[in-house]
Design a protein around this motif. Structure first.
Motif, PDB file in Angstrom:
ATOM      1  N   ILE A  28       0.816  -1.208   0.000  1.00  0.00           N
ATOM      2  CA  ILE A  28       0.000   0.000   0.000  1.00  0.00           C
ATOM      3  C   ILE A  28       0.854   1.266   0.000  1.00  0.00           C
ATOM      4  CG2 ILE A  28      -1.866  -1.174   1.208  1.00  0.00           C
ATOM      5  CD1 ILE A  28      -1.021   0.629   3.667  1.00  0.00           C
ATOM      6  N   GLY A  29       2.127   1.128   0.373  1.00  0.00           N
ATOM      7  CA  GLY A  29       2.963   2.309   0.423  1.00  0.00           C
ATOM      8  C   GLY A  29       4.409   1.979   0.715  1.00  0.00           C
ATOM      9  N   VAL A  30       5.219   3.032   0.822  1.00  0.00           N
ATOM     10  CA  VAL A  30       6.657   2.873   1.026  1.00  0.00           C
ATOM     11  C   VAL A  30       7.127   3.834   2.109  1.00  0.00           C
ATOM     12  CG1 VAL A  30       7.117   2.116  -1.335  1.00  0.00           C
ATOM     13  CG2 VAL A  30       7.198   4.561  -0.786  1.00  0.00           C
ATOM     14  N   GLU A  31       8.259   3.474   2.707  1.00  0.00           N
ATOM     15  CA  GLU A  31       8.995   4.368   3.603  1.00  0.00           C
ATOM     16  C   GLU A  31      10.329   4.682   2.935  1.00  0.00           C
ATOM     17  OE1 GLU A  31       8.528   3.286   8.052  1.00  0.00           O
ATOM     18  OE2 GLU A  31       8.537   1.378   6.953  1.00  0.00           O
ATOM     19  N   VAL A  32      10.636   5.953   2.840  1.00  0.00           N
ATOM     20  CA  VAL A  32      11.847   6.404   2.160  1.00  0.00           C
ATOM     21  C   VAL A  32      12.851   6.856   3.205  1.00  0.00           C
ATOM     22  CG1 VAL A  32      12.769   7.932   0.375  1.00  0.00           C
ATOM     23  CG2 VAL A  32      10.409   7.119   0.227  1.00  0.00           C
ATOM     24  N   ARG A  33      14.130   6.604   2.958  1.00  0.00           N
ATOM     25  CA  ARG A  33      15.172   6.838   3.962  1.00  0.00           C
ATOM     26  C   ARG A  33      16.191   7.860   3.473  1.00  0.00           C
ATOM     27  NH1 ARG A  33      15.190   2.232   7.678  1.00  0.00           N
ATOM     28  NH2 ARG A  33      17.134   3.078   8.472  1.00  0.00           N
ATOM     29  N   SER A  34      16.678   8.632   4.432  1.00  0.00           N
ATOM     30  CA  SER A  34      17.711   9.627   4.136  1.00  0.00           C
ATOM     31  C   SER A  34      19.109   9.124   4.461  1.00  0.00           C
ATOM     32  CB  SER A  34      17.443  10.913   4.936  1.00  0.00           C
ATOM     33  OG  SER A  34      17.453  10.640   6.338  1.00  0.00           O
ATOM     34  N   ASP A  35      19.214   7.862   4.939  1.00  0.00           N
ATOM     35  CA  ASP A  35      20.519   7.342   5.362  1.00  0.00           C
ATOM     36  C   ASP A  35      21.087   6.317   4.389  1.00  0.00           C
ATOM     37  OD1 ASP A  35      18.592   5.432   5.916  1.00  0.00           O
ATOM     38  OD2 ASP A  35      19.409   4.866   7.872  1.00  0.00           O
ATOM     39  N   LEU A  36      20.579   6.293   3.160  1.00  0.00           N
ATOM     40  CA  LEU A  36      21.124   5.417   2.129  1.00  0.00           C
ATOM     41  C   LEU A  36      22.051   6.218   1.218  1.00  0.00           C
ATOM     42  CD1 LEU A  36      17.918   3.381   1.155  1.00  0.00           C
ATOM     43  CD2 LEU A  36      19.806   2.659   2.628  1.00  0.00           C
ATOM     44  N   PRO A  37      22.960   5.542   0.502  1.00  0.00           N
ATOM     45  CA  PRO A  37      23.841   6.276  -0.410  1.00  0.00           C
ATOM     46  C   PRO A  37      23.038   7.054  -1.449  1.00  0.00           C
ATOM     47  CG  PRO A  37      24.631   4.031  -0.089  1.00  0.00           C
ATOM     48  CD  PRO A  37      23.272   4.088   0.554  1.00  0.00           C
ATOM     49  N   GLY A  38      23.505   8.233  -1.755  1.00  0.00           N
ATOM     50  CA  GLY A  38      22.817   9.055  -2.735  1.00  0.00           C
ATOM     51  C   GLY A  38      21.799   9.969  -2.092  1.00  0.00           C
ATOM     52  N   PHE A  41      15.279  10.619  -2.713  1.00  0.00           N
ATOM     53  CA  PHE A  41      14.506  10.551  -3.970  1.00  0.00           C
ATOM     54  C   PHE A  41      15.418  10.585  -5.199  1.00  0.00           C
ATOM     55  CE2 PHE A  41      11.405  13.065  -1.225  1.00  0.00           C
ATOM     56  CZ  PHE A  41      10.659  11.959  -0.860  1.00  0.00           C
ATOM     57  N   ASP A  42      16.681  10.152  -5.021  1.00  0.00           N
ATOM     58  CA  ASP A  42      17.661  10.183  -6.109  1.00  0.00           C
ATOM     59  C   ASP A  42      17.836  11.584  -6.685  1.00  0.00           C
ATOM     60  OD1 ASP A  42      17.948   7.450  -5.803  1.00  0.00           O
ATOM     61  OD2 ASP A  42      16.530   6.958  -7.394  1.00  0.00           O
ATOM     62  N   GLY A  43      17.619  12.602  -5.862  1.00  0.00           N
ATOM     63  CA  GLY A  43      17.794  13.978  -6.308  1.00  0.00           C
ATOM     64  C   GLY A  43      16.570  14.582  -6.963  1.00  0.00           C
ATOM     65  N   MET A  44      15.506  13.828  -7.113  1.00  0.00           N
ATOM     66  CA  MET A  44      14.268  14.327  -7.705  1.00  0.00           C
ATOM     67  C   MET A  44      13.615  15.339  -6.756  1.00  0.00           C
ATOM     68  SD  MET A  44      10.931  12.004  -8.754  1.00  0.00           S
ATOM     69  CE  MET A  44      12.045  10.807  -9.515  1.00  0.00           C
ATOM     70  N   PRO A  45      13.018  16.411  -7.263  1.00  0.00           N
ATOM     71  CA  PRO A  45      12.275  17.313  -6.381  1.00  0.00           C
ATOM     72  C   PRO A  45      11.215  16.554  -5.595  1.00  0.00           C
ATOM     73  CG  PRO A  45      12.547  18.302  -8.551  1.00  0.00           C
ATOM     74  CD  PRO A  45      13.034  16.882  -8.665  1.00  0.00           C
ATOM     75  N   ALA A  46      11.040  16.936  -4.332  1.00  0.00           N
ATOM     76  CA  ALA A  46      10.153  16.184  -3.451  1.00  0.00           C
ATOM     77  C   ALA A  46       8.727  16.110  -3.994  1.00  0.00           C
ATOM     78  CB  ALA A  46      10.162  16.814  -2.065  1.00  0.00           C
ATOM     79  N   GLY A  47       8.235  17.211  -4.562  1.00  0.00           N
ATOM     80  CA  GLY A  47       6.882  17.197  -5.104  1.00  0.00           C
ATOM     81  C   GLY A  47       6.733  16.208  -6.244  1.00  0.00           C
TER      82      GLY A  47
END
Length: 264
Positions: A28-38, A41-47
Motif C-alpha cells: 500500500i505504500g513505502v517508507e523512504v530513507r535519508s541514510d542510504l547512499p545518494g 529521492f535520487d535527487g528528484m524534487p520532493a513534489g
C-alpha cells in the motif's frame, strides 16, 4: 493484512526501483530513507517524487529519519525542520524519530514538546521508534508512550512497533491502539545470542524465524491494529540476492498462510 516496503529492504535500488518493487508486491505504500547512499529521492524534487508514488498507487508512509532526536540541539532542530519540509512537499504522512543509540541519555519530553508544533505546522505525524539495543536511550515503547501521554500528544505522535526491537527489549506489552506502523524483519541465525543480534542479522520472516514475528503480528491484529506491516530488512546477504522481490513475495505468503493457520 496490508504490507508496505521500507527502502532499506531494497537498498540497492533507487527510488523508482523501490516504487516498482512495492507495486509488484501489492504494497500500500513505502517508507523512504535519508541514510542510504545518494540523495533523497535520487535527487528528484520532493513534489515530483510524491506525484510519482501516487501515480503508482502508493502512499508515502514516512520519511526517515531524525536520528538521535532526543539529544535535542539547534542542529537537531534544523535537521528535523528540513526533513519535515521535504516530507510536506512530497505529500508524505509522517517522519521517523529515532533515539540515541550511543550509550548516552536523552531528554525525550523536551524533544517531543519542541517537535509537536513543528509537526502540526507541516501536517505530519511523528513516529517514535524505541530501539531494543542496550545502548539505546529509549528501549521501551511504554517509556515513549508515557512521554506522549504527558504531553497529551496522541494526535501528533505515534509509536513504531518494530518486531526486531520488541524482541530485543524484552518488553511484554503490545500497544496496538497507539501504533502508527509496524516494522517486520526476521532473524534466522541459530547461533547468535539475542544480546548479540544486530541490524545485519535482520532478513525476512520464514519458518526459522527467532523473533516470534507471527505471534507479535497476531497479537497486534487481535488487539485492533489496522495499519501497514512494513518490511525492513537490513541483512547484506538479503540485499545481495538476485531476486529480492521474489524473496519478499515468498515471505509475504508465508506470513499470510501461517498467520491464518495460527489464528484458526
Amino acid at each position: 493484512m496490508e504490507f508496505a516496503l521500507n527502502h532499506m529492504s531494497v537498498a540497492r535500488m533507487g527510488f523508482a526501483g523501490l516504487l516498482r518493487a512495492a507495486s509488484e508486491l501489492g504494497c500500500i505504500g513505502v517508507e523512504v530513507r535519508s541514510d542510504l547512499p545518494g540523495p533523497l529521492f535520487d535527487g528528484m524534487p520532493a513534489g515530483d517524487a510524491g506525484a510519482l508514488a501516487r501515480d503508482a498507487g502508493l502512499r508515502l508512509l514516512a520519511l526517515a529519519e531524525v536520528s538521535a532526536f532526543d539529544d535535542w540541539t539547534s542542529d537537531r532542530r534544523a535537521q528535523a525542520q528540513i526533513l519535515m519540509q521535504t516530507a510536506a512537499e512530497a505529500g508524505a504522512e509522517s517522519i521517523a524519530l529515532i533515539p540515541r543509540c550511543d550509550g548516552g541519555t536523552g531528554d525525550l519530553v523536551m524533544a517531543l514538546r519542541d517537535l509537536m508544533p513543528m509537526l502540526a505546522d507541516h501536517g505530519l505525524t511523528g513516529l517514535v521508534e524505541p530501539l531494543g539495543f542496550t545502548a539505546s536511550s529509549l528501549r521501551l515503547k511504554r517509556a515513549a508512550l508515557d512521554a506522549i501521554d504527558t504531553l497529551d500528544a496522541s494526535a501528533t505522535l505515534r509509536l513504531v512497533h518494530d518486531t526486531f526491537h520488541h524482541h530485543l527489549s524484552g518488553e511484554p506489552d503490545i500497544f496496538a491502539a497507539q501504533t502508527g506502523i509496524v516494522h517486520i524483519s526476521g532473524v534466522t541465525d541459530p547461533d547468535v545470542q539475542t544480546s548479540e543480534m544486530t541490524d545485519a542479522h535482520r532478513g525476512l520472516i520464514d519458518g526459522a524465524d527467532r523473533l516470534c514475528n507471527l505471534d507479535q503480528i497476531e497479537r497486534l491484529l487481535t488487539a485492533g491494529y489496522t495499519g501497514p506491516f512494513s518490511f525492513e530488512a537490513f541483512s547484506p546477504d538479503f540485499h545481495a540476492l538476485p531476486d529480492p522481490v521474489g524473496a519478499l513475495r515468498q515471505s509475504m505468503e508465508f506470513i499470510r498462510t501461517r498467520g491464518s493457520a495460527q489464528a484458526a
